[in-house]
Write a protein that holds these residues in place. Structure first.
Motif, PDB file in Angstrom:
ATOM      1  N   LYS A 185      15.652  41.469  31.364  1.00 23.67           N
ATOM      2  CA  LYS A 185      16.560  42.867  31.663  1.00 23.67           C
ATOM      3  C   LYS A 185      16.915  43.105  33.096  1.00 23.67           C
ATOM      4  O   LYS A 185      17.679  43.295  32.705  1.00 23.67           O
ATOM      5  CB  LYS A 185      15.570  43.826  30.851  1.00 23.67           C
ATOM      6  CG  LYS A 185      16.476  45.071  30.544  1.00 23.67           C
ATOM      7  CD  LYS A 185      15.555  45.526  30.141  1.00 23.67           C
ATOM      8  CE  LYS A 185      16.643  47.500  29.629  1.00 23.67           C
ATOM      9  NZ  LYS A 185      16.723  48.039  30.479  1.00 23.67           N
ATOM     10  N   ASP A 210      22.141  37.174  21.723  1.00 24.36           N
ATOM     11  CA  ASP A 210      21.487  38.612  21.389  1.00 24.36           C
ATOM     12  C   ASP A 210      22.029  39.772  23.723  1.00 24.36           C
ATOM     13  O   ASP A 210      22.650  40.276  23.708  1.00 24.36           O
ATOM     14  CB  ASP A 210      20.254  39.166  21.852  1.00 24.36           C
ATOM     15  CG  ASP A 210      19.271  38.538  22.951  1.00 24.36           C
ATOM     16  OD1 ASP A 210      19.536  37.587  22.908  1.00 24.36           O
ATOM     17  OD2 ASP A 210      18.311  39.678  22.056  1.00 24.36           O
ATOM     18  N   THR A 211      21.866  38.525  24.239  1.00 30.89           N
ATOM     19  CA  THR A 211      21.441  39.321  25.668  1.00 30.89           C
ATOM     20  C   THR A 211      23.998  39.309  26.178  1.00 30.89           C
ATOM     21  O   THR A 211      23.938  40.325  26.423  1.00 30.89           O
ATOM     22  CB  THR A 211      20.947  37.763  26.857  1.00 30.89           C
ATOM     23  OG1 THR A 211      19.816  38.220  26.481  1.00 30.89           O
ATOM     24  CG2 THR A 211      21.667  38.960  28.430  1.00 30.89           C
ATOM     25  N   GLN A 214      25.154  41.455  24.355  1.00 28.32           N
ATOM     26  CA  GLN A 214      24.709  43.106  24.895  1.00 28.32           C
ATOM     27  C   GLN A 214      25.576  43.424  26.265  1.00 28.32           C
ATOM     28  O   GLN A 214      25.564  44.214  26.132  1.00 28.32           O
ATOM     29  CB  GLN A 214      23.466  43.469  25.217  1.00 28.32           C
ATOM     30  CG  GLN A 214      22.988  44.670  25.772  1.00 28.32           C
ATOM     31  CD  GLN A 214      21.138  44.809  25.941  1.00 28.32           C
ATOM     32  OE1 GLN A 214      20.596  43.896  25.493  1.00 28.32           O
ATOM     33  NE2 GLN A 214      20.787  46.151  26.757  1.00 28.32           N
ATOM     34  N   TYR A 215      25.685  42.476  26.793  1.00 25.49           N
ATOM     35  CA  TYR A 215      26.241  42.815  28.725  1.00 25.49           C
ATOM     36  C   TYR A 215      27.712  42.965  29.405  1.00 25.49           C
ATOM     37  O   TYR A 215      28.030  43.230  29.730  1.00 25.49           O
ATOM     38  CB  TYR A 215      25.228  41.932  29.291  1.00 25.49           C
ATOM     39  CG  TYR A 215      23.675  42.797  29.644  1.00 25.49           C
ATOM     40  CD1 TYR A 215      23.471  43.740  30.401  1.00 25.49           C
ATOM     41  CD2 TYR A 215      22.447  42.264  28.852  1.00 25.49           C
ATOM     42  CE1 TYR A 215      21.790  43.974  31.051  1.00 25.49           C
ATOM     43  CE2 TYR A 215      21.235  42.578  28.637  1.00 25.49           C
ATOM     44  CZ  TYR A 215      21.108  43.636  30.160  1.00 25.49           C
ATOM     45  OH  TYR A 215      20.242  44.645  30.378  1.00 25.49           O
ATOM     46  N   SER A 263      21.004  43.023  18.338  1.00 23.11           N
ATOM     47  CA  SER A 263      22.295  43.472  18.901  1.00 23.11           C
ATOM     48  C   SER A 263      23.311  44.491  18.336  1.00 23.11           C
ATOM     49  O   SER A 263      23.704  45.525  18.782  1.00 23.11           O
ATOM     50  CB  SER A 263      23.241  42.500  19.390  1.00 23.11           C
ATOM     51  OG  SER A 263      22.704  41.311  19.862  1.00 23.11           O
TER      52      SER A 263
END
Length: 265
Positions: A185, A210-211, A214-215, A263
């Motif tokens: 993170k 999911d990362t 998210q970003y 997410s």
């Protein structure tokens, strides 16, 4: 926003049997945060490394900052790579050197061979190194040897080394694959901030769906060397994941479903 990077019909062939990339087309705007996702062996790393020509594409055209780079010679490539910082999964640091020494290695592309061998850096370069390390929360570790750092700290040193090049783009090859969730993170927050606050384009290969959701401003989904999804995170549903991951989706169905649900929670 202006277009910084463009792939036109780019393919990569290894030998006679293995086609790592097939007629890849996409464009990236200055300041975008783009994640590349897909199963192992899909061609994600090959695609990323074709951008700075660590791997040479077999055909097609790659345009960076207005220049077609496929025919660049050695001296042109050195200049090109100063404008593209690279962040590696396994850091690629010199463990016996200090944090600041590793960061200053990012300036080698601007040096003559003799200056590089002698480690001749200007006061301004050293000032920049300290300033970047402070932004990344490493001001208390400047003189530590890199083999005394945690994995997350080492990756932040790798990011600092890339940033001191004053690049227009950061290429990140699985930057959190070796890290625990907390360290991951921290790294992703810094990369997002680099894109948002510094205006530097970030392209990152990720295993973690999911990362990526998210970003990212945008996601490229790669399967068998072709781009099967190019769009916003909000467009990724189970159907799109099935296109990207194919049979691998069923193997990881529970994991990917949990990632999606997290997410969109």
């Amino acid at each position: 926003m202006t277009t910084l990077l463009e792939f036109k019909q780019v393919s990569k062939q290894y030998g006679t049997d293995t086609r790592a990339l097939s007629d890849v087309n996409f464009a990236v705007k200055a300041g975008e945060f783009v994640s590349i996702i897909g199963p192992s062996g899909a061609g994600k790393s090959t695609l990323l490394r074709c951008i700075n020509r660590m791997i040479d594409a077999s055909s097609g055209e790659i345009i960076f900052d207005g220049a077609s780079i496929m025919d660049f010679k050695k001296s042109d490539l050195k200049r090109l790579r100063t404008r593209m910082g690279m962040v590696f999964q396994h850091y690629n640091l010199v463990d016996r050197l200090t944090v600041v020494e590793n960061v200053l290695h990012g300036r080698l592309g601007y040096k003559s061979t003799l200056e590089g061998v002698l480690g001749l850096y200007t006061k301004e370069e050293k000032r920049q190194a300290y300033a970047i390390l402070k932004i990344l929360g490493l001001e208390d570790h400047v003189y530590k040897r890199c083999d005394h750092l945690s994995g997350g700290q080492r990756q932040r040193v790798g990011i600092a080394r890339a940033l001191i090049q004053a690049p227009k783009m950061l290429l990140c090859d699985e930057p959190i694959a070796s890290l625990d969730p907390n360290a991951s993170k921290v790294i992703m927050d810094h990369l997002r901030s680099i894109s948002t606050k510094m205006g530097i384009t970030v392209i990152v290969n990720l295993h973690q769906v999911d990362t990526a959701l998210q970003y990212s401003d945008r996601i490229l989904g790669v399967n068998k060397g072709t781009i099967v999804y190019d769009g916003p995170p909000s467009g990724i549903k189970r159907e799109q994941l099935s296109m990207i991951y194919g049979s691998a989706l069923e193997e990881h169905a529970g994991e990917l479903k949990a990632e999606l649900e997290a997410s969109y929670a």
